[in-house]
Design an enzyme around this catalytic site. Structure first.
Site, mmCIF file in Angstrom:
data_model
loop_
_atom_site.group_PDB
_atom_site.id
_atom_site.type_symbol
_atom_site.label_atom_id
_atom_site.label_comp_id
_atom_site.label_asym_id
_atom_site.label_seq_id
_atom_site.Cartn_x
_atom_site.Cartn_y
_atom_site.Cartn_z
ATOM 1 N N HIS A 153 -8.038 -1.185 14.127
ATOM 2 C CA HIS A 153 -7.291 -0.291 15.000
ATOM 3 C C HIS A 153 -6.935 -0.976 16.321
ATOM 4 O O HIS A 153 -6.068 -0.506 17.057
ATOM 5 C CB HIS A 153 -8.128 0.962 15.279
ATOM 6 C CG HIS A 153 -7.308 2.194 15.532
ATOM 7 N ND1 HIS A 153 -6.039 2.164 16.073
ATOM 8 C CD2 HIS A 153 -7.579 3.513 15.321
ATOM 9 C CE1 HIS A 153 -5.579 3.400 16.179
ATOM 10 N NE2 HIS A 153 -6.488 4.231 15.722
ATOM 11 N N ASP A 375 5.451 1.836 -3.558
ATOM 12 C CA ASP A 375 5.680 1.522 -4.970
ATOM 13 C C ASP A 375 5.738 0.003 -5.118
ATOM 14 O O ASP A 375 6.717 -0.638 -4.746
ATOM 15 C CB ASP A 375 6.991 2.158 -5.437
ATOM 16 C CG ASP A 375 7.281 1.906 -6.911
ATOM 17 O OD1 ASP A 375 6.523 1.141 -7.547
ATOM 18 O OD2 ASP A 375 8.269 2.463 -7.418
#
Length: 434
Positions: A153, A375
């Site tokens: 982060h 995808d």
């Protein structure tokens, strides 16, 4: 089910990072966040019946190497003392793992699967010079795969992570030449790091000895339509509540009622909701900026609000907190103005966290982000989940796959969770929790 690590390696960029890009100063927005905190995600892909996982893994590694040339900071190492990312091309960690059983069993859920999910993503260690990105490719014995991902982060927010994953998927499926928009790493030039910022580890558990558990609560599209109708009828059309507003309000109201049951009285609370500032401030910040470009919208429940404990009252608080943040950001035209605003919010949040008589509820929304667009060439994920982070009490909101509902990943102390999950509103408007 058992997870067996088969191999572990570093994937480096396919071409070296130019010399003039090798030292990237972090921004003060990055400084606000904990250096030891990783953003964990798992993308699950059901079996297609004809998968060649060995070939899939090769494609993942090759395309990852190619996109690291444009996401070059993620292949580097963070140097804490100098507040820079050394873009040295050391690479990201890539692990292959074999999982006994089938993915379908995991997707059916249940309490026993929580621990297994945590083994599907790499567990980052925290020494200096550790990779900024860790990836685990999980191959299920009876079909299906899962890609676990952890990104520090310190150099990335959720927008950055999902941009990275979507770009990687595009390169894997279609080739790196089909990546249309390169990320921008210009945020440090707009918001340079500051020596005056104190330690970023601001949320160390005040009840660290308590056991924190995570459960998933699903608000379907139909349930959200009912909730929005109930709220709209009560607010007299003053504004149409969003899905995120009503889910946040239901959970906040429930937590307020749980706190009342535990303490015998209503307690003041502060709600902190993560806010993506891209496109929201009056500065020429590129919309494709990667790094941390978030703030938090604050909403308050005080002793003066004891007569306003209906759901629409909490929706109004959430709405006003977000509206005020949008308005404040729209007036920001300089680095100093944003810093003053962010520091004020940070100080108020820390004060709330350290006051024993006040509750702080932290929410993070990934709704409307391209969570289900990854995808890699074998279809979009059947599910995307977060991970249980020990000792951290927080609520994460993410779209359901159909885009109509919201999954709320709620982490609470064990005794609080027992009361929370039995609340009538939670039971009435959510599906089975995991």
């Amino acid at each position: 089910m058992n997870v067996q690590i088969l191999s572990r390696k570093l994937i480096t960029p396919s071409s070296p990072t130019p010399h003039h890009l090798q030292n990237l100063k972090i921004s003060w927005l990055d400084q606000f966040l904990s250096p030891h905190n990783y953003l964990p995600f798992i993308f699950y892909y059901p079996s297609t019946g004809d998968e060649n996982n060995e070939e899939r893994s090769k494609q993942l590694q090759n395309s990852l190497s190619e996109i690291l040339t444009i996401f070059y900071p993620l292949a580097g190492r963070y140097i804490d003392n100098n507040l820079i990312i050394d873009c040295n091309d050391k690479g990201v960690e890539y692990t292959e793992a074999q999982v006994s059983g089938g993915l379908s069993l995991l997707l059916e859920g249940g309490e026993l699967e929580t621990e297994l999910r945590n083994h599907l993503a790499p567990h980052p260690v925290q020494p200096d010079n550790s990779p900024l990105v860790l990836i685990q490719f999980n191959m299920f014995e009876s079909g299906g795969v899962a890609i676990g991902l952890c990104v520090t982060h310190r150099v990335a927010d959720a927008y950055t992570v999902f941009t990275f994953v979507r770009t990687w998927a595009t390169a894997c499926k279609l080739g790196v030449d089909e990546v249309l928009h390169a990320p921008s790493f210009q945020l440090p030039s707009f918001f340079p790091s500051r020596d005056t910022i104190s330690s970023p580890n601001r949320f160390i558990g005040r009840n660290h000895h308590k056991i924190v558990v995570m459960k998933r609560f699903v608000f379907t599209g139909a349930a959200l339509s009912k909730l929005k109708a109930v709220v709209s009828a009560s607010v007299n059309g003053s504004h149409q509540p969003t899905r995120v507003e009503v889910v946040t309000a239901v959970i906040w109201k429930t937590l307020t009622m749980v706190a009342q049951a535990k303490h015998g009285r209503l307690r003041p609370s502060l709600l902190s909701h993560t806010f993506n500032m891209r496109g929201k401030i009056a500065m020429p910040i590129p919309d494709n900026s990667c790094g941390n470009f978030i703030n938090v919208a604050l909403s308050h429940f005080t002793a003066d609000d004891e007569t306003k404990v209906q759901l629409h009252d909490f929706v109004d608080r959430v709405y006003n907190g977000i509206k005020n943040m949008v308005s404040d950001c729209a007036r920001v035209s300089s680095d100093d103005e944003l810093f003053v605003m962010a520091e004020k919010i940070r100080i108020e949040t820390i004060k709330a966290f350290t006051r024993s008589e006040m509750d702080l509820y932290m929410f993070n929304s990934w709704c409307r982000m391209p969570v289900y667009q990854a995808d890699f060439g074998w279809g979009k994920p059947g599910w995307v989940s977060g991970l249980y982070v020990p000792g951290v009490e927080m609520v994460f909101l993410v779209d359901t796959k159909d885009g109509d509902g919201i999954e709320a990943w709620v982490s609470l102390e064990e005794d609080t969770m027992l009361l929370f999950q039995e609340n009538p509103d939670i039971k009435a408007f959510t599906g089975q929790e995991l």
